[in-house]
Each structure stands twice: as C-alpha cells, then as structure tokens.
Design an enzyme around this catalytic site. Structure first.
Site, PDB file in Angstrom:
ATOM      1  NE  ARG A   1       0.477  10.643  10.003  1.00  0.00           N
ATOM      2  CZ  ARG A   1       0.125   9.659   9.178  1.00  0.00           C
ATOM      3  NH1 ARG A   1      -1.089   9.148   9.245  1.00  0.00           N
ATOM      4  NH2 ARG A   1       0.971   9.190   8.301  1.00  0.00           N
TER       5      ARG A   1
ATOM      6  CB  CYS B   1      -4.902  10.715  11.735  1.00  0.00           C
ATOM      7  SG  CYS B   1      -3.245  10.059  11.814  1.00  0.00           S
TER       8      CYS B   1
ATOM      9  CE  LYS C   1      -1.737   1.565   4.069  1.00  0.00           C
ATOM     10  NZ  LYS C   1      -1.438   2.957   4.427  1.00  0.00           N
ATOM     11  CG  ASN C   2       2.244   2.757   3.543  1.00  0.00           C
ATOM     12  OD1 ASN C   2       1.081   3.089   3.255  1.00  0.00           O
ATOM     13  ND2 ASN C   2       2.632   2.560   4.790  1.00  0.00           N
TER      14      ASN C   2
ATOM     15  CG  ASP D   1       3.408   1.644   9.372  1.00  0.00           C
ATOM     16  OD1 ASP D   1       3.056   2.517  10.178  1.00  0.00           O
ATOM     17  OD2 ASP D   1       3.626   1.880   8.170  1.00  0.00           O
TER      18      ASP D   1
ATOM     19  NE  ARG E   1      -7.447   4.574   5.968  1.00  0.00           N
ATOM     20  CZ  ARG E   1      -7.014   5.733   6.408  1.00  0.00           C
ATOM     21  NH1 ARG E   1      -7.423   6.186   7.561  1.00  0.00           N
ATOM     22  NH2 ARG E   1      -6.170   6.445   5.701  1.00  0.00           N
TER      23      ARG E   1
HETATM   24  C1  EPZ Z   1       4.379   7.087   6.258  1.00  0.00           C
HETATM   25  O1  EPZ Z   1       3.657   8.185   6.780  1.00  0.00           O
HETATM   26  C2  EPZ Z   1       3.422   5.933   6.154  1.00  0.00           C
HETATM   27  N1  EPZ Z   1       2.300   6.301   5.287  1.00  0.00           N
HETATM   28  C3  EPZ Z   1       2.903   5.561   7.534  1.00  0.00           C
HETATM   29  O2  EPZ Z   1       2.111   4.386   7.366  1.00  0.00           O
HETATM   30  C4  EPZ Z   1       4.112   5.228   8.439  1.00  0.00           C
HETATM   31  O3  EPZ Z   1       3.647   4.983   9.747  1.00  0.00           O
HETATM   32  C5  EPZ Z   1       5.095   6.400   8.453  1.00  0.00           C
HETATM   33  O4  EPZ Z   1       5.483   6.737   7.089  1.00  0.00           O
HETATM   34  C6  EPZ Z   1       6.356   6.113   9.226  1.00  0.00           C
HETATM   35  O5  EPZ Z   1       6.994   4.985   8.686  1.00  0.00           O
HETATM   36  C7  EPZ Z   1       2.398   6.117   3.972  1.00  0.00           C
HETATM   37  O6  EPZ Z   1       3.424   5.730   3.437  1.00  0.00           O
HETATM   38  C8  EPZ Z   1       1.190   6.383   3.155  1.00  0.00           C
HETATM   39  P1  EPZ Z   1       6.556  10.453   8.193  1.00  0.00           P
HETATM   40  P2  EPZ Z   1       4.289   9.659   6.722  1.00  0.00           P
HETATM   41  O7  EPZ Z   1       6.457  11.763   7.470  1.00  0.00           O
HETATM   42  O8  EPZ Z   1       5.188   9.769   5.566  1.00  0.00           O
HETATM   43  C9  EPZ Z   1       7.243  13.716  11.578  1.00  0.00           C
HETATM   44  C10 EPZ Z   1       0.289   2.935   7.883  1.00  0.00           C
HETATM   45  O9  EPZ Z   1      -0.243   2.402   8.885  1.00  0.00           O
HETATM   46  N2  EPZ Z   1       7.051  14.704  10.509  1.00  0.00           N
HETATM   47  O10 EPZ Z   1       7.694   9.556   7.841  1.00  0.00           O
HETATM   48  O11 EPZ Z   1       3.192  10.621   6.854  1.00  0.00           O
HETATM   49  C11 EPZ Z   1       5.991  12.919  11.866  1.00  0.00           C
HETATM   50  O12 EPZ Z   1       5.113  13.604  12.733  1.00  0.00           O
HETATM   51  C12 EPZ Z   1       0.890   4.266   8.027  1.00  0.00           C
HETATM   52  O13 EPZ Z   1       0.334   2.401   6.761  1.00  0.00           O
HETATM   53  C13 EPZ Z   1       7.316  16.036  10.776  1.00  0.00           C
HETATM   54  O14 EPZ Z   1       7.680  16.416  11.887  1.00  0.00           O
HETATM   55  O15 EPZ Z   1       5.170   9.661   8.040  1.00  0.00           O
HETATM   56  C14 EPZ Z   1       6.549  11.662  12.462  1.00  0.00           C
HETATM   57  O16 EPZ Z   1       6.888  11.871  13.807  1.00  0.00           O
HETATM   58  C15 EPZ Z   1       0.215   5.288   8.802  1.00  0.00           C
HETATM   59  N3  EPZ Z   1       7.131  16.941   9.760  1.00  0.00           N
HETATM   60  C16 EPZ Z   1       7.829  11.466  11.655  1.00  0.00           C
HETATM   61  O17 EPZ Z   1       8.159  12.752  11.124  1.00  0.00           O
HETATM   62  C17 EPZ Z   1       6.754  16.578   8.521  1.00  0.00           C
HETATM   63  O18 EPZ Z   1       6.619  17.431   7.634  1.00  0.00           O
HETATM   64  C18 EPZ Z   1       7.752  10.463  10.542  1.00  0.00           C
HETATM   65  O19 EPZ Z   1       6.577  10.729   9.750  1.00  0.00           O
HETATM   66  C19 EPZ Z   1       6.501  15.222   8.261  1.00  0.00           C
HETATM   67  C20 EPZ Z   1       6.673  14.299   9.276  1.00  0.00           C
END
Ligand code: EPZ
Length: 425
Positions: free
Chosen positions: A122, A117, A22-23, A309, A401
């Site tokens: 996020r 969420c 998915k991701n 995850d 999902r």
């Molecule tokens: C991706 O989300 C995945 N989603 C998530 O999968 C997964 O949990 C996550 O990466 C971490 O591996 C998809 O790929 C669609 P991040 P993403 O930006 O990219 C902080 C699932 O269950 N951050 O890597 O949105 C954030 O708050 C899910 O399939 C900032 O501070 O996650 C977090 O603490 C849900 N500023 C960390 O970075 C930003 O601009 C990592 O988040 C962006 C992120």
C-alpha cells in the site's frame, strides 16, 4: 485472544440499524486537526480503529473523548507534537491521513511510513507527490516521512490518478492540506467515494471552500483558517452491504435502516442480478435472499463501481451460487486471503492472478478458519452462518476493527455467534 464460535446454518430476519461509516469517520477525525478548538462528531462508530485513531490524535496534543450522548469530541486547541508514531501507524494505515492536516496547520509533520498489510502493498507515493506539488518538501528518515512547509502551502493543479485508479486517502490528505493553502488547488482524478464527499462537506462546514464534490475534479479555494465543527458522519455503506449479503447467504430477510442506497448502486445491482431482492423504503431497504443464487462476474473498481471492501463478502455468497462466477480485483490485486479459508469450508475457489474462479457448491461446511484482514473476516462470519456445523474463527480482532460487536448485532436477528476467549498459545 477472542475467537468466534458460529453455529450454522441459520436464517436471519428482523431489523438492523447501520452504524456511521468508519472510512468517513477516520479522515473527518483528522480534519479536526485543521481548526483550533473543539469539534463534535456524531455517528462515529465504536471500533478499535477509531480508538487507535483517537490515541494518535492525543499523541499530537489533542484531547479526545466521548460525551454523554456518544458524540466524539476532539479538542485540537493544542497541537504540540506533530508526529505519527510507528507504534500507532503500524496498527492502522489510515493514520497516514494526519499528514496533510498537520502540514497545513503546523507547517511540519512526521509520520511513520506505513508498511504493507494483509491486502497487499500500500504505497503512499501519490500522497507524497500531491503534498510536494502544494509546496512541501518531503524526505524519508528512519522510516518516517518528514514533510515541511514552514512558509505555508500554495495552491496547485494536481493529477492524483495512479496505476490502480484514484486514491481515497490520498485525495483526503491533499484536499485537507489544500483548504489552508494560499490560492486555488485543483485535484484531477480525485476519488469520488461517498466518504470523500462526506469529508469535503464537513470541511466546508468548517469554513473551507471546496467545489466539485462527488466528481473527479475537486477545486479548493484556500482560506486563512477553519473553525471547529458539529457534524454527523454518513452511514457505513460497507457495513450495509455486509448485512445485505448476510440476508442473502442465510436466505433470510433483513430490514436495514440508516442506509443510503444511493451510495450503493453497484452493490444493489449486483445483488439483484444474482437473485437477491432489494426493496428501497424511506429509511433504507429490505433485503430478501433467494433459494437459488445465480452466478455472476464482478470486477472491483473505484466508486461508483463495485467496492473492493465488499469483494470478499460477495465471494462468500457466490460460493453457493448455481454455476461458475468470476471475481476480478482491480484495486488491491492480492486481496484474496479469504480464498484459502473459504476453501477450508468446502468452497471451490481457484485464484488466477488478480481473479478468482468461483465454482458454486451446494453447501458450505463448518471448519476452524483464520481471520486475516477486516473484510476477509466478515466473509468468514457470513460463510459460518450459512455452513453446516460449528465454525471457529480465530483472530477476530480483525473484525472488531470495522464492525462494532458484530455478534451483538447479528444474534438478535437469528445468528448464533459466540465470542469466546482462548488463551494465547
Ligand atoms: C481506502 O484505503 C480505504 N481505507 C480502504 O478500506 C479501501 O479498501 C480503499 O480506500 C479502496 O477503496 C480507508 O478509507 C481508511 P487507496 P486507501 O489509496 O485510501 C494505490 C477497509 O477494509 N495507491 O484508494 O489506502 C493502492 O495501492 C479498507 O475498510 C498508490 O498506488 O486506498 C491501491 O491499488 C482497507 N499510491 C489503489 O491505489 C498511493 O499513494 C487504491 O488505494 C496510494 C494508493
């Protein structure tokens, strides 16, 4: 609204094929925007998140359909409405990754600002900063991020690390935008997740020039245009890990095919350390549970560390370990909605800030529980298969999902999971 009725305990055995990721699929679908014409993607799972993302692409002007072989066809010849609408973005945060490709192809993008969420705040500050460094002007209006680059983007050196490490979708967004920028972009502290490497490989097949794939330093030489692609997305390592825990928690034995163990070393290592046998073979592996699960400590980290995850699913297993474990969540420190629900099933979990102390119990006991987010719901399904009695999981749309008809995949292996429709209250 569908609920799951799960009869337990069961012992799973048999063979299961892991679906496409998915991701990986969602950002690759966004990448199709970058090229005029029809891209064709294999291995895109039939999930509600994929359908929502397809709807989003259609609102931009693309045509999205499945062909007779199940490939997802995306025709991005026309992009005439570069707007990610609130009604779609609020359903799925991954929608934010249309921002980079729209800006690169169309010179403008308006995307509803994603809210928080169930797994916590996020923010998208790193996405915004990266696009600004590529020369976009960005402002917020009526809850929408409005990004503009009428004269095109230009390459830059960008540091994309944040307080919680790298950002997966942030890296995807900036990398996609940079493929069509003028000149060279370097992304430092890029996410190294296999899904990002898959996206980069797909972009290179489209004519992009990305090097350093799989490392925290990506270099992208901008090109004037990309072409449509035929591509197959990688297997889903999180689905594979969920099946591995399913074998372990039911003390069963599963053969996983279409599974890339090389993407899952931290998971395999952790499962082995608690007593689960993982034997690689040519197409994947065989996973066998143990009568006695040993406790352990685990900290979630960006790849190649243990993935957030799979934190909830591993916690369900550790709830049955012989001793105390500690689970520390370093990516999303509030991602513990499953803790209270697992405790309703007689687990003994205590949350302390971004950590949970897991005191192993002998048995889990069935109960009515509430699914809150995708992976928390997967943990409840796993616990339900191990628990004595009938577990009812409400709000299973969360699990749909990210897992395609999970009951139809697990029941042939010995699970007793029944989808039932209950009238909305
Ligand atoms: C991706 O989300 C995945 N989603 C998530 O999968 C997964 O949990 C996550 O990466 C971490 O591996 C998809 O790929 C669609 P991040 P993403 O930006 O990219 C902080 C699932 O269950 N951050 O890597 O949105 C954030 O708050 C899910 O399939 C900032 O501070 O996650 C977090 O603490 C849900 N500023 C960390 O970075 C930003 O601009 C990592 O988040 C962006 C992120």
């Amino acid at each position: 609204m569908d609920v799951f009725r799960i009869e337990g305990p069961v012992r799973l055995s048999g063979r299961v094929a892991v679906n496409g990721s998915k991701n990986a699929a969602l950002p690759i679908m966004a990448a199709a925007i970058l090229a005029e014409g029809r891209s064709s993607l294999a291995g895109v799972p039939r999930l509600s998140d994929v359908r929502v993302f397809g709807d989003l692409l259609q609102t931009l002007g693309c045509r999205v359909e499945r062909d007779a072989d199940g490939r997802l066809e995306i025709d991005a010849t026309v992009i005439d409405n570069p707007v990610g609408d609130y009604e779609i973005v609020r359903k799925m945060r991954a929608s934010v990754c249309i921002l980079g490709p729209l800006l690169a192809r169309y010179g403008r993008a308006e995307v509803s600002m994603p809210g928080g969420c169930a797994i916590g705040d996020r923010p998208i500050n790193l996405h915004v900063r990266g696009l600004q460094e590529l020369g976009a002007t960005i402002h917020l209006k009526n809850g929408y991020v409005i990004a503009e680059a009428p004269d095109g983007l230009r390459g830059a050196s960008i540091f994309l690390g944040g307080s919680f490490g790298s950002t997966v979708l942030g890296t995807a967004n900036i990398m996609m935008a940079a493929t069509l920028a003028k000149g060279r972009t370097v992304i430092e502290s890029a996410a190294c997740e296999p899904e990002i490497s898959d996206l980069a490989n797909c972009l290179n097949e489209m004519g992009a020039r990305i090097s350093g794939i799989g490392s925290p330093r990506l270099a992208i030489e901008g090109v004037p245009r990309l072409h449509p692609v035929r591509y197959e997305v990688i297997p889903d390592r999180i689905e594979a890990g969920t099946f591995m825990v399913a074998a372990a928690i039911t003390r069963g034995e599963l053969k996983l095919v279409n599974c890339r163990l090389d993407d899952m070393m931290a998971v395999v290592d952790k499962l082995r350390s608690v007593g689960v046998a993982v034997e690689p073979d040519e197409s994947g592996c065989t996973v066998a549970g143990a009568e006695h699960i040993r406790p352990t400590d685990v900290t979630t980290q960006p790849y190649p560390g243990f993935p957030t995850d799979l934190q909830a699913q591993l916690m369900a297993l550790l709830a049955l370990a012989e001793g105390n474990s500690v689970v520390i969540e370093k990516i999303f420190p509030d991602r513990f909605m499953h803790v209270a629900e697992l405790n309703r099933m007689a687990a003994d979990l205590r949350k302390e800030g971004p950590a949970v102390i897991v005191a192993g119990v002998k048995n889990l006991v069935a109960a009515p529980v509430m699914a809150s987010d995708l992976r928390a719901s997967a943990a409840l399904v796993l616990a339900g298969m191990a628990a004595e009695g009938t577990t009812i999981i409400n709000r299973v749309y969360h699990i749909d999902r990210g897992y395609e008809r999970i009951e139809e995949r697990l029941n042939p292996l010995g699970a007793k999971i029944y989808r039932e429709d209950t009238p909305a209250p």
